[in-house]
Design an enzyme around this catalytic site. Sequence first.
Site, PDB file in Angstrom:
ATOM      1  N   ASN A 212       0.822  -1.310   0.016  1.00 21.89           N
ATOM      2  CA  ASN A 212      -0.154  -0.034   0.036  1.00 21.89           C
ATOM      3  C   ASN A 212       0.824   1.247  -0.223  1.00 21.89           C
ATOM      4  OD1 ASN A 212      -2.658  -0.712   0.082  1.00 21.89           O
ATOM      5  ND2 ASN A 212      -2.528  -1.267   2.263  1.00 21.89           N
ATOM      6  N   ASP A 310      -9.054  -8.359   9.551  1.00 22.20           N
ATOM      7  CA  ASP A 310      -9.208  -6.957   9.879  1.00 22.20           C
ATOM      8  C   ASP A 310      -8.784  -6.898  11.325  1.00 22.20           C
ATOM      9  OD1 ASP A 310     -10.252  -4.321  10.880  1.00 22.20           O
ATOM     10  OD2 ASP A 310     -11.445  -4.458   9.048  1.00 22.20           O
ATOM     11  N   ILE A 311      -7.389  -6.182  11.320  1.00 22.43           N
ATOM     12  CA  ILE A 311      -6.950  -6.165  12.772  1.00 22.43           C
ATOM     13  C   ILE A 311      -7.583  -5.401  13.737  1.00 22.43           C
ATOM     14  CG2 ILE A 311      -4.465  -5.512  13.915  1.00 22.43           C
ATOM     15  CD1 ILE A 311      -3.368  -5.941  11.131  1.00 22.43           C
TER      16      ILE A 311
HETATM   17  O1  C5P Z   1     -11.681  -0.981   6.066  1.00 27.85           O
HETATM   18  P1  C5P Z   1     -10.450   0.018   6.099  1.00 27.85           P
HETATM   19  O2  C5P Z   1      -9.221  -0.844   5.619  1.00 27.85           O
HETATM   20  O3  C5P Z   1     -10.879   1.206   5.262  1.00 27.85           O
HETATM   21  O4  C5P Z   1     -10.394   0.618   7.477  1.00 27.85           O
HETATM   22  C1  C5P Z   1      -9.299   1.309   7.800  1.00 27.85           C
HETATM   23  C2  C5P Z   1      -8.869   1.177   9.344  1.00 27.85           C
HETATM   24  O5  C5P Z   1      -8.874  -0.398   9.647  1.00 27.85           O
HETATM   25  C3  C5P Z   1      -7.480   1.529   9.516  1.00 27.85           C
HETATM   26  O6  C5P Z   1      -7.415   2.337  10.755  1.00 27.85           O
HETATM   27  C4  C5P Z   1      -6.489   0.573   9.411  1.00 27.85           C
HETATM   28  O7  C5P Z   1      -5.401   0.755  10.073  1.00 27.85           O
HETATM   29  C5  C5P Z   1      -7.450  -0.665   9.992  1.00 27.85           C
HETATM   30  N1  C5P Z   1      -7.523  -1.894   9.339  1.00 27.85           N
HETATM   31  C6  C5P Z   1      -6.947  -3.040   9.982  1.00 27.85           C
HETATM   32  N2  C5P Z   1      -6.755  -4.247   9.315  1.00 27.85           N
HETATM   33  C7  C5P Z   1      -7.264  -4.305   8.214  1.00 27.85           C
HETATM   34  C8  C5P Z   1      -7.735  -3.285   7.480  1.00 27.85           C
HETATM   35  C9  C5P Z   1      -7.751  -1.799   7.976  1.00 27.85           C
HETATM   36  O8  C5P Z   1      -6.482  -2.872  11.387  1.00 27.85           O
HETATM   37  N3  C5P Z   1      -7.109  -5.474   7.554  1.00 27.85           N
END
Ligand code: C5P
Length: 405
Positions: A212, A310-311
């Site tokens: 990214n 999704d962390i």
């Molecule tokens: O869902 P989205 O990726 O748009 O969300 C962004 C937020 O979620 C950010 O704070 C990002 O660090 C966190 N995130 C995460 N793990 C993921 C995707 C996003 O912690 N796999």
Amino acid sequence: MELAGKHIVLGLTGGVACYKGAELARELVKAGATVQVVMTASAQQFVTPLLLQSLTGRPVATTQWDTTQPNAMAHINLSREADAILVAPATADFIARLAQGRCDELLSLLCVARPAERCGLLVAPAMNREMWAHPATQRNAQQVQQDGAVLLGPASGSQACGEIGDGRMLEPLEIRDALIAHFQPKVLKGRRVLITAGPTFEAIDPVRGITNRSSGKMGFAIARAAAEAGAQVTLVAGPVHLPTPWGVTRLDVESARQMHDAVLPLAPSHDLFIATAAVADWRVQAPSDAKIKKVAGQGAPVLAMTENPDILAAVAALPQAPTCVGFAAETHDIERHAREKLQRKRLQLVVANHGPSTFGRDENELLLIDAKGTTALPAADKLTLARHLVAHIAQHHPCRTPPSN
Ligand code: C5P
């Protein structure tokens, strides 16, 4: 100019690290401080007052018997003007003198004479490892801290004497940053803060991958701001080229799954989780162990992808969840998308920004979106924004545990 308007008394005592003390004087001046150097007689064996005067633009003070001062009270005048006294390098002997409250030479005299409630004392030890390890030095270092001084370091590493161990003075830039931190309000004192930053890297094969566009600058600035505010900070960083901020514990990871596996066990012991990392949403299902060869005429390989965990959502769903702050880098309808994220991931706060106009830059502008409303932080450098964000969180989103004193 992080130290603009600050007047710093920089004390040098007699050690080889005086050469780093001179560099530190230069860094403090570059950061906007006015610097008044005070040198002990031993320090003058290593570097000259002339050098320090040239670097700071002020004559160096070397004696309490200074008849050029109209009131003949150098110790009172110097300590009343100072916003902080920083002793770097501080020898074992000087720390012993501080521990005893000795006043028979100018530098220790003005440390005792300073108005402690408005003039902090920061001490950066520098000595041979055996001298640092000696029980008397350890006892004195403890005493000095109990009496209100902040000890900076020492670091571990190779020493001028040729030995390796604890006792090296911190580097000038680390000491400068510790001094900058000293002046920040301690709004997160005693809190434990976990932060993710940077991109993740998902391997296609041993030489290629998907990542990214994130430099990690915003997350590192937030880690620095949280540490400056008195928090214990753990930073889990994807692949970035940034130095670890002062006072921050860093864990390096590469992929989203590694970040997930590092964060999840740490989360329950933290009060606040700030997810700034740009985590890759997908990874290649079966990365190749060998480089995928390009064969003329056969076209591109088709890569089967699978979703990453999704962390942030996983942390927010923990029974022992810390206060959770997410980031949203959007290209359009910023506020609407961010508010949707706040609800879907069950967060306390979402920090929204326009992704393409901030990636890799030193400036940003933010929208802080929570259940109560939206707060705009206008365009500024990322460290300024990070400090405002930390202040906003401390004020509006009290963490799970009460702050310690
Ligand atoms: O869902 P989205 O990726 O748009 O969300 C962004 C937020 O979620 C950010 O704070 C990002 O660090 C966190 N995130 C995460 N793990 C993921 C995707 C996003 O912690 N796999």
